[in-house]
Design an enzyme around this catalytic site. Structure first.
Site, short mmCIF file in Angstrom:
data_model
loop_
_atom_site.label_atom_id
_atom_site.label_comp_id
_atom_site.label_asym_id
_atom_site.label_seq_id
_atom_site.Cartn_x
_atom_site.Cartn_y
_atom_site.Cartn_z
N LYS A 8 0.85 -1.21 0.00
CA LYS A 8 0.00 0.00 0.00
C LYS A 8 0.87 1.24 0.00
O LYS A 8 2.03 1.20 0.43
CB LYS A 8 -0.93 0.01 1.23
CG LYS A 8 -0.23 -0.02 2.61
CD LYS A 8 0.27 1.29 3.12
CE LYS A 8 1.02 1.16 4.44
NZ LYS A 8 1.76 2.35 4.86
N PRO A 98 9.74 -4.60 -0.06
CA PRO A 98 10.82 -4.48 0.93
C PRO A 98 10.26 -4.32 2.34
O PRO A 98 9.25 -3.64 2.54
CB PRO A 98 11.58 -3.22 0.49
CG PRO A 98 10.77 -2.56 -0.56
CD PRO A 98 9.74 -3.52 -1.05
N LEU A 103 5.58 0.35 3.15
CA LEU A 103 4.64 -0.16 2.14
C LEU A 103 3.72 -1.22 2.72
O LEU A 103 2.93 -1.84 1.98
CB LEU A 103 5.41 -0.74 0.95
CG LEU A 103 6.26 0.26 0.15
CD1 LEU A 103 7.14 -0.46 -0.86
CD2 LEU A 103 5.34 1.27 -0.56
N ASP A 140 -1.70 -1.33 10.14
CA ASP A 140 -2.05 -1.32 8.71
C ASP A 140 -2.86 -2.53 8.29
O ASP A 140 -3.35 -2.59 7.16
CB ASP A 140 -0.78 -1.30 7.85
CG ASP A 140 -0.09 0.06 7.88
OD1 ASP A 140 -0.80 1.07 8.03
OD2 ASP A 140 1.14 0.08 7.77
#
Ligand code: C5P
Length: 291
Positions: A8, A98, A103, A140
């Site tokens: 994301k 990564p 992300l 998240d």
């Protein structure tokens, strides 16, 4: 079963204040993008984990982690407990996102495991309830369980779909990382909490997404953690400038970094910019938003 665990980016990330539990209250527009870990789940009596990565950068930070601390394993344990399930699962993670890059890579794996095992074990937990359960694993996880563009609030536990936000189109961007890792806790602790309410940030992003214009989304980007991250890691600012110099319509940082991303007009442009940055020694990939 094999699942794509999408990374994301945070198109907006506002820090609204401190919470009594030590976390920060956030408001963020989260969009999954086409970079994904490949998660394979197989029935097993035990809980087993196999992590594969084609490059050390992709798994750095995961290597030293005890298997039980991996978010994907924690997701299995959570569903075993909630669903009263005795069987285990053999998980294979093929890392492409990564770790420690803002992300949501670990959270994406956990979200894929929650969604996958909910099906494999026929638990029938509604998606919104599964998302709420996911907040126990990481801030998240709820947004990534829900999937598609999401408005995330609170610590990350309140999520609502923004599916109506854009009608069929996608936005193209380049993700870039100067091989840096940001500690989420450290970046949050360095961040000065803004006192004024800025309702226009969310409003502008929703309008921009609805318009389908990458240039409008680029103008509406916001990340309240970016200044703190760049103070701690000056190479992020260099990467930001590099994306701007390569012709991106707008640049921002995802989560608490270290990934910086630039909006571009189309897939060809994304490929060109990513190629330029890779030649400079950065990790960079062209992606598009997924629904
Ligand atoms: O929930 P997660 O493990 O992703 O958070 C990592 C750290 O980031 C937390 O320990 C906390 O210091 C910080 N954080 C925060 N407010 C949030 C999310 C994370 O302060 N909403």
């Amino acid at each position: 079963m094999t699942l794509a665990a999408y990374a994301k980016v945070n198109l907006t990330l506002e820090i609204l204040g401190m919470r009594p539990d030590g976390y920060h209250d956030l408001r963020s527009v989260v969009a999954p993008v086409s970079l994904a870990d490949v998660v394979t789940l197989e029935p097993s009596d035990e809980v087993a984990l196999d992590v594969r990565a084609s490059h050390p950068f992709l798994s750095a930070g995961l290597d030293g982690l005890a298997a039980g601390d991996n978010l994907a394993v924690r997701a299995v344990r959570l569903l075993q407990r909630v669903g009263g399930v005795r069987s285990g699962a053999a998980i294979t993670l093929e890392k492409r996102i990564p770790a420690g890059g803002g992300l949501g890579g670990g959270s994406a794996d956990a979200a894929a495991v929650l969604n996958g095992l909910n099906d494999m074990w026929h638990l029938g937990i509604p998606r919104q309830d599964l998302a709420a359960l996911g907040s126990e694993i990481g801030s998240d996880v709820p947004a990534l369980v829900l999937g598609g563009p999401v408005l995330m609030e609170g610590r990350g536990e309140r999520v609502s779909s923004l599916h109506d936000a854009y009608d069929g189109g996608c936005f193209h961007m380049v993700l870039a990382n100067p091989h840096a890792f940001c500690s989420t806790a450290k970046i949050f602790s360095q961040c000065k909490v803004p006192l004024q309410n800025r309702p226009e940030i969310l409003y502008n992003m929703r309008q921009a997404m609805r318009s389908g214009s990458g240039a409008a989304v680029a103008r509406a980007l916001q990340n309240d953690l970016a200044a703190a991250a760049m103070r701690l890691h000056p190479e992020l600012e260099e990467t930001w400038r590099r994306l701007e110099a390569a012709g991106c319509l707008g640049v921002s940082m995802s989560g608490s970094g270290a990934t910086v991303f630039g909006l571009v007009g189309d897939a060809v442009e994304a490929g060109r910019v990513a190629h330029e940055l890779v030649k400079d020694g950065l990790w960079a990939v062209p992606v598009e938003t997924v629904r």
